[in-house]
Motif scaffolding. Structure first.
Motif, PDB file in Angstrom:
ATOM      1  N   HIS A 310       0.819  -1.207   0.000  1.00 43.98           N
ATOM      2  CA  HIS A 310       0.000   0.000   0.000  1.00 43.98           C
ATOM      3  C   HIS A 310       0.858   1.265   0.000  1.00 43.98           C
ATOM      4  O   HIS A 310       0.630   2.181  -0.810  1.00 43.98           O
ATOM      5  N   ASP A 311       1.799   1.326   0.909  1.00 43.62           N
ATOM      6  CA  ASP A 311       2.596   2.544   1.067  1.00 43.62           C
ATOM      7  C   ASP A 311       3.471   2.792  -0.156  1.00 43.62           C
ATOM      8  O   ASP A 311       3.587   3.926  -0.626  1.00 43.62           O
ATOM      9  N   ALA A 314       1.305   4.137  -3.096  1.00 42.00           N
ATOM     10  CA  ALA A 314       0.848   5.508  -2.869  1.00 42.00           C
ATOM     11  C   ALA A 314       2.001   6.494  -2.989  1.00 42.00           C
ATOM     12  O   ALA A 314       1.846   7.571  -3.583  1.00 42.00           O
ATOM     13  N   ARG A 315       3.167   6.136  -2.450  1.00 45.28           N
ATOM     14  CA  ARG A 315       4.324   7.040  -2.545  1.00 45.28           C
ATOM     15  C   ARG A 315       4.764   7.204  -3.990  1.00 45.28           C
ATOM     16  O   ARG A 315       5.176   8.289  -4.411  1.00 45.28           O
ATOM     17  N   LEU A 317       2.767   7.041  -6.606  1.00 43.99           N
ATOM     18  CA  LEU A 317       1.784   7.886  -7.284  1.00 43.99           C
ATOM     19  C   LEU A 317       1.972   9.361  -6.956  1.00 43.99           C
ATOM     20  O   LEU A 317       1.662  10.236  -7.775  1.00 43.99           O
ATOM     21  N   ILE A 318       2.479   9.664  -5.779  1.00 46.82           N
ATOM     22  CA  ILE A 318       2.740  11.058  -5.417  1.00 46.82           C
ATOM     23  C   ILE A 318       3.816  11.659  -6.316  1.00 46.82           C
ATOM     24  O   ILE A 318       3.903  12.882  -6.460  1.00 46.82           O
ATOM     25  N   LYS A 324      -0.396  14.515  -7.210  1.00 43.49           N
ATOM     26  CA  LYS A 324       0.036  15.292  -6.053  1.00 43.49           C
ATOM     27  C   LYS A 324      -0.747  16.594  -5.923  1.00 43.49           C
ATOM     28  O   LYS A 324      -0.884  17.138  -4.814  1.00 43.49           O
ATOM     29  N   PRO A 338      -1.968   9.614   0.861  1.00 39.20           N
ATOM     30  CA  PRO A 338      -2.066   8.156   0.713  1.00 39.20           C
ATOM     31  C   PRO A 338      -3.265   7.562   1.442  1.00 39.20           C
ATOM     32  O   PRO A 338      -3.933   6.662   0.919  1.00 39.20           O
ATOM     33  N   THR A 339      -3.542   8.084   2.638  1.00 37.26           N
ATOM     34  CA  THR A 339      -4.700   7.582   3.398  1.00 37.26           C
ATOM     35  C   THR A 339      -5.990   7.860   2.631  1.00 37.26           C
ATOM     36  O   THR A 339      -6.872   6.984   2.529  1.00 37.26           O
ATOM     37  N   PHE A 341      -6.330   8.250  -0.609  1.00 36.77           N
ATOM     38  CA  PHE A 341      -6.362   7.403  -1.800  1.00 36.77           C
ATOM     39  C   PHE A 341      -6.858   6.006  -1.453  1.00 36.77           C
ATOM     40  O   PHE A 341      -7.736   5.450  -2.126  1.00 36.77           O
ATOM     41  N   TRP A 342      -6.317   5.419  -0.387  1.00 40.35           N
ATOM     42  CA  TRP A 342      -6.710   4.056  -0.041  1.00 40.35           C
ATOM     43  C   TRP A 342      -8.132   3.994   0.519  1.00 40.35           C
ATOM     44  O   TRP A 342      -8.848   3.007   0.303  1.00 40.35           O
ATOM     45  N   ASN A 345     -10.397   3.841  -2.328  1.00 42.20           N
ATOM     46  CA  ASN A 345     -10.302   2.572  -3.050  1.00 42.20           C
ATOM     47  C   ASN A 345     -10.484   1.381  -2.116  1.00 42.20           C
ATOM     48  O   ASN A 345     -10.068   0.265  -2.437  1.00 42.20           O
TER      49      ASN A 345
END
Length: 422
Positions: A310-311, A314-315, A317-318, A324, A338-339, A341-342, A345
């Motif tokens: 997960h992390d 997300a990182r 995608l930033i 961003k 990130p939080t 985004f998840w 989803n």
């Protein structure tokens, strides 16, 4: 040329090929709509000298897929198609029109008996305008010829030569018809409409504009040292970002910008590129190249996406500017994105992995993969819009699509390109 302006491929010197080659050799804007197409040589020559060509063809057993491929791979060429109910033959060259029975084939240009009228005299302006409006209408209702559609067409074309019913293989192609007086003709579903719009936006606007800017930068032979070793599209991306922040300041600068002819666009890009290679204020974040490397490490292969948690996803995608940008609307800043985004989803790691693998590494047409991320419940991603998809795939696979985001699109408008920034 004949005094009457009528060409019939009669014995003698009135072949349709004569006015066609003359205007193909000089016109800067060329628009051709024919149901049968086999002759590409003059189009390729015109494109090589910088003319802009819009070619509308029929996908049928009388159109040559190899000729289509050569045009599709040529710069300055846009190709759209119908599969049925299109029979008009229209040629437009910088205010001159040809109209008649001749297809763009060897027979149509020289060996078949045809009847084609050239409109190029005083008093023809109204008729030429009507033909230009007609072309605009059918062009808008046609579909973009993508490499994937061309492959389907070639498979059908090859199969048709081996079968007793030569029309049957073409039924595998989705029907694309121009609007007519027949009820329902040319009607599209909502999904087809969205896909068609995306294909026209990407292949008809963003990719040609981005390619022209890249071409000017390449011609200058000047590159900032930071970008040595990276694909040139990465520098074009950052150059357009700099244009937006340094020159296209404020919304009015791009909203009110006038479209420019190609020579004026290229001149402006050259002027700004000379400033770009020497400026101290590039607007490149300090960690940009580190983020770019991280993005490629996480997203570079289907296997690397599948192995990421997960992390890590997300990182990565930033690293995409368009993603961003959502920080402006996220309480808590970068740490909270990130939080968010998840949450949007549902924390479903496998589903997000599947979506990103399909988007970045899928084999379908790129516009179809965008539609999947935006609308298909199997692949739809929350907090991940159209520009996120364009920039992500464009950064990783620039040969498919340019790494365009909203800021770059506005810079292109400022430079004089006819693109939609949102």
């Amino acid at each position: 040329m004949t005094n009457s302006g009528i060409y019939t491929n009669s014995p003698g010197q009135d072949q349709v090929l004569r006015p066609y080659t003359v205007h193909m050799g000089t016109a800067s804007s060329i628009r051709i709509a024919v149901p049968y197409f086999t002759r590409a040589s003059e189009i390729l020559q015109a494109a090589a000298r910088g003319a802009r060509i819009e070619l509308l063809v029929g996908l049928n057993r009388s159109t040559d897929p190899s000729a289509l491929r050569s045009v599709l791979n040529s710069p300055n060429c846009l190709v759209r198609y119908f599969t049925d109910r299109y029979h008009a033959k229209v040629f437009l060259f910088d205010g001159v029109a040809m109209l008649g029975s001749a297809n763009l084939t060897g027979g149509g240009m020289a060996s078949n008996r045809e009847a084609t009228l050239v409109l190029d005299q005083p008093g023809d302006e109204e008729r030429i305008l009507e033909l230009e409006l007609f072309f605009a209408q059918v062009w808008d209702s046609a579909e973009v010829l993508t490499p994937q559609i061309l492959k389907q067409f070639k498979d059908a074309w090859d199969k048709s030569s081996r079968l007793g019913n030569p029309d049957a293989p073409f039924q595998m192609l989705r029907s694309v018809e121009p609007p007519t007086v027949l009820s329902g003709s040319g009607r599209k579903s909502a999904q087809q409409y969205v896909l068609s719009g995306l294909q026209k936006l990407i292949y008809g606007e963003y990719r040609p504009a981005f390619a022209e800017v890249s071409d000017v930068l390449r011609e200058l032979g000047l590159r900032r040292p930071e970008f040595v070793g990276f694909d040139p599209s990465v520098e074009t991306n950052r150059f357009l970002n700099w244009v937006r922040l340094e020159h296209a300041v404020g919304e009015a600068s791009w909203q009110e910008a006038q479209q420019r002819p190609e020579k004026d666009r290229r001149y402006l890009v050259r002027e700004l590129a000379t400033q770009w290679v020497s400026t101290m204020n590039t607007h490149i974040p300090d960690d940009y190249f580190q983020l770019l490397t991280e993005l490629r490490t996480v997203m570079g292969t289907p296997e690397s996406i599948r192995a990421s948690n997960h992390d890590q996803l997300a990182r990565a995608l930033i690293c995409v500017h368009a993603f961003k940008q959502q920080l402006r609307f996220t309480l808590g800043g970068e740490e909270a994105l990130p939080t968010k985004f998840w949450q949007m989803n549902h924390g479903d790691l496998q589903r997000v992995q599947n979506s990103l693998i399909n988007l970045v590494h899928g084999t379908d047409d790129f516009a179809e993969r965008i539609c999947a991320v935006l609308y298909d419940e199997r692949y739809k991603l929350g907090a991940f819009g159209r520009f996120c998809t364009l920039e992500l795939v464009g950064t990783l696979k620039p040969e498919q699509v340019p790494p365009i985001n909203g800021r770059m699109a506005k810079a292109l408008r400022f430079l004089g390109f006819n693109v939609r920034p949102s």
